[in-house]
Design a protein around this motif. Structure first.
Motif, mmCIF file in Angstrom:
data_model
loop_
_atom_site.group_PDB
_atom_site.id
_atom_site.type_symbol
_atom_site.label_atom_id
_atom_site.label_comp_id
_atom_site.label_asym_id
_atom_site.label_seq_id
_atom_site.Cartn_x
_atom_site.Cartn_y
_atom_site.Cartn_z
ATOM 1 N N MET A 1 0.845 -1.192 0.000
ATOM 2 C CA MET A 1 0.000 0.000 0.000
ATOM 3 C C MET A 1 0.885 1.248 0.000
ATOM 4 O O MET A 1 1.796 1.349 0.824
ATOM 5 N N PRO A 2 0.651 2.228 -0.907
ATOM 6 C CA PRO A 2 1.438 3.467 -0.892
ATOM 7 C C PRO A 2 1.341 4.167 0.458
ATOM 8 O O PRO A 2 0.312 4.084 1.147
ATOM 9 N N ARG A 3 2.412 4.858 0.837
ATOM 10 C CA ARG A 3 2.420 5.469 2.170
ATOM 11 C C ARG A 3 1.327 6.521 2.311
ATOM 12 O O ARG A 3 0.731 6.659 3.379
ATOM 13 N N SER A 4 1.058 7.274 1.238
ATOM 14 C CA SER A 4 0.013 8.304 1.321
ATOM 15 C C SER A 4 -1.342 7.674 1.642
ATOM 16 O O SER A 4 -2.099 8.190 2.476
ATOM 17 N N ALA A 5 -1.638 6.532 1.009
ATOM 18 C CA ALA A 5 -2.902 5.843 1.279
ATOM 19 C C ALA A 5 -2.926 5.305 2.709
ATOM 20 O O ALA A 5 -3.957 5.322 3.385
ATOM 21 N N ARG A 6 -1.772 4.826 3.176
ATOM 22 C CA ARG A 6 -1.695 4.294 4.531
ATOM 23 C C ARG A 6 -1.915 5.400 5.560
ATOM 24 O O ARG A 6 -2.591 5.200 6.579
ATOM 25 N N LEU A 7 -1.356 6.590 5.292
ATOM 26 C CA LEU A 7 -1.542 7.709 6.223
ATOM 27 C C LEU A 7 -3.006 8.133 6.271
ATOM 28 O O LEU A 7 -3.520 8.481 7.346
ATOM 29 N N LEU A 8 -3.679 8.135 5.130
ATOM 30 C CA LEU A 8 -5.103 8.473 5.112
ATOM 31 C C LEU A 8 -5.910 7.433 5.890
ATOM 32 O O LEU A 8 -6.845 7.772 6.617
ATOM 33 N N ARG A 9 -5.529 6.176 5.737
ATOM 34 C CA ARG A 9 -6.211 5.108 6.474
ATOM 35 C C ARG A 9 -5.970 5.258 7.972
ATOM 36 O O ARG A 9 -6.885 5.059 8.786
ATOM 37 N N LEU A 10 -4.761 5.624 8.354
ATOM 38 C CA LEU A 10 -4.444 5.843 9.762
ATOM 39 C C LEU A 10 -5.254 7.013 10.314
ATOM 40 O O LEU A 10 -5.812 6.938 11.420
ATOM 41 N N LEU A 11 -5.319 8.095 9.548
ATOM 42 C CA LEU A 11 -6.076 9.264 9.993
ATOM 43 C C LEU A 11 -7.547 8.907 10.187
ATOM 44 O O LEU A 11 -8.176 9.324 11.173
ATOM 45 N N HIS A 12 -8.087 8.110 9.264
ATOM 46 C CA HIS A 12 -9.493 7.697 9.397
ATOM 47 C C HIS A 12 -9.684 6.837 10.646
ATOM 48 O O HIS A 12 -10.691 6.975 11.361
ATOM 49 N N ALA A 13 -8.722 5.965 10.926
ATOM 50 C CA ALA A 13 -8.824 5.106 12.113
ATOM 51 C C ALA A 13 -8.806 5.934 13.390
ATOM 52 O O ALA A 13 -9.578 5.684 14.324
ATOM 53 N N ILE A 14 -7.940 6.943 13.437
ATOM 54 C CA ILE A 14 -7.878 7.787 14.640
ATOM 55 C C ILE A 14 -9.161 8.588 14.792
ATOM 56 O O ILE A 14 -9.610 8.870 15.904
ATOM 57 N N ARG A 15 -9.777 8.978 13.672
ATOM 58 C CA ARG A 15 -11.037 9.705 13.735
ATOM 59 C C ARG A 15 -12.155 8.837 14.310
ATOM 60 O O ARG A 15 -13.000 9.325 15.055
ATOM 61 N N THR A 16 -12.197 7.580 13.899
ATOM 62 C CA THR A 16 -13.392 6.771 14.140
ATOM 63 C C THR A 16 -13.327 5.850 15.349
ATOM 64 O O THR A 16 -14.376 5.501 15.903
ATOM 65 N N LEU A 17 -12.122 5.432 15.773
ATOM 66 C CA LEU A 17 -12.027 4.526 16.916
ATOM 67 C C LEU A 17 -12.130 5.297 18.228
ATOM 68 O O LEU A 17 -11.752 6.472 18.307
ATOM 69 N N ALA A 18 -12.626 4.635 19.242
ATOM 70 C CA ALA A 18 -12.789 5.279 20.549
ATOM 71 C C ALA A 18 -11.422 5.582 21.162
ATOM 72 O O ALA A 18 -10.562 4.708 21.258
ATOM 73 N N ALA A 19 -11.235 6.837 21.562
ATOM 74 C CA ALA A 19 -9.957 7.270 22.141
ATOM 75 C C ALA A 19 -9.919 6.966 23.643
ATOM 76 O O ALA A 19 -10.961 6.907 24.301
#
Length: 235
Positions: A1-19
């Motif tokens: 997976m390209p790093r840019s796509a991975r960073l977007l996926r990470l950002l989405h995970a931080i947005r949506t998972l319970a902190a």
């Protein structure tokens, strides 16, 4: 997976998972090692994301540079929270996940006080059972509406008679007790409503009816409005 796509996926995970979200959980979500995860967190911070937390504690997104700030008043926040809670109570897993994602994305764009109000709204929805009992996965039907493609269905009417139909799905109508597909029926060559809880099978057949969905839906809604008006006038 390209790093840019991975960073977007990470950002989405931080947005949506319970902190707070542990590094191990985020690494699992993005498919990287914990060591790579720490580097990705640093990369997001360098890009302007305000991510609170540290190794061994967990992470929480305070400010998301990818989303513009939202100016919502308290009543608008209550409407959002109530509407999304109602969607989660419908009983459709795909829409419930989408509602959670929308809530997280909007919360990430709000000032701290408004974010707390959204995540801990005073208006709540309680349903001891799902509003709609799913008999089939409606995702293919929703996709067919968006893509303007015909579907073949096996349908059981109110008298228990089963038939095979090809329909052009125009919209899904969420009524009090059931979800109905507003459609053009190719067998009857007319508009019809098909209750999704009476559909035994849904099979996309790939036949496109683009760009007919919008004008067909407009004509159908006009017919329904005319019938309602006629009943109101005693016709």
């Amino acid at each position: 997976m390209p790093r840019s796509a991975r960073l977007l996926r990470l950002l989405h995970a931080i947005r949506t998972l319970a902190a707070p979200i542990t590094a191990a959980r985020l690494a699992e979500e993005t498919g990287v090692s914990t060591r790579s995860l720490y580097r990705d967190i640093d990369a997001l911070r360098s890009a302007g994301a305000r991510i609170e937390g540290e190794r061994g504690y967990g992470y929480r997104l305070l400010e998301d540079p990818a989303l513009p700030p939202q100016m919502l008043d308290q009543d608008e926040i209550e409407v959002l929270a109530l509407g999304l809670a109602e969607v989660r109570a419908w009983g459709d897993p795909a829409l419930a996940r989408a509602a959670d994602s929308v809530l997280a994305k909007i919360a990430a764009t709000l000032p701290d006080e408004r974010e707390r109000q959204l995540l801990h709204a005073i208006a709540q929805v309680f349903r001891p059972a799902p509003r709609y009992v799913a008999t089939l996965d409606l995702a293919p039907l929703r996709a067919a509406c968006w893509q303007e493609k015909a579907v073949d269905i096996r349908y059981v009417d109110g008298d228990g008679v089963q038939s095979d139909r090809t329909i052009l799905p125009l919209a899904l109508f969420y009524a009090e007790t059931c979800v109905t597909a507003l459609s053009w029926c190719c067998l009857r060559e007319d508009f019809r409503m098909f209750r999704t809880d009476r559909m035994v099978e849904i099979r996309p057949n790939g036949t496109s009816f683009r760009p007919r969905r919008v004008p067909l839906l407009r004509d159908y809604l006009a017919q329904l409005q005319a019938r309602r008006g006629a009943r109101g006038n005693g016709a």
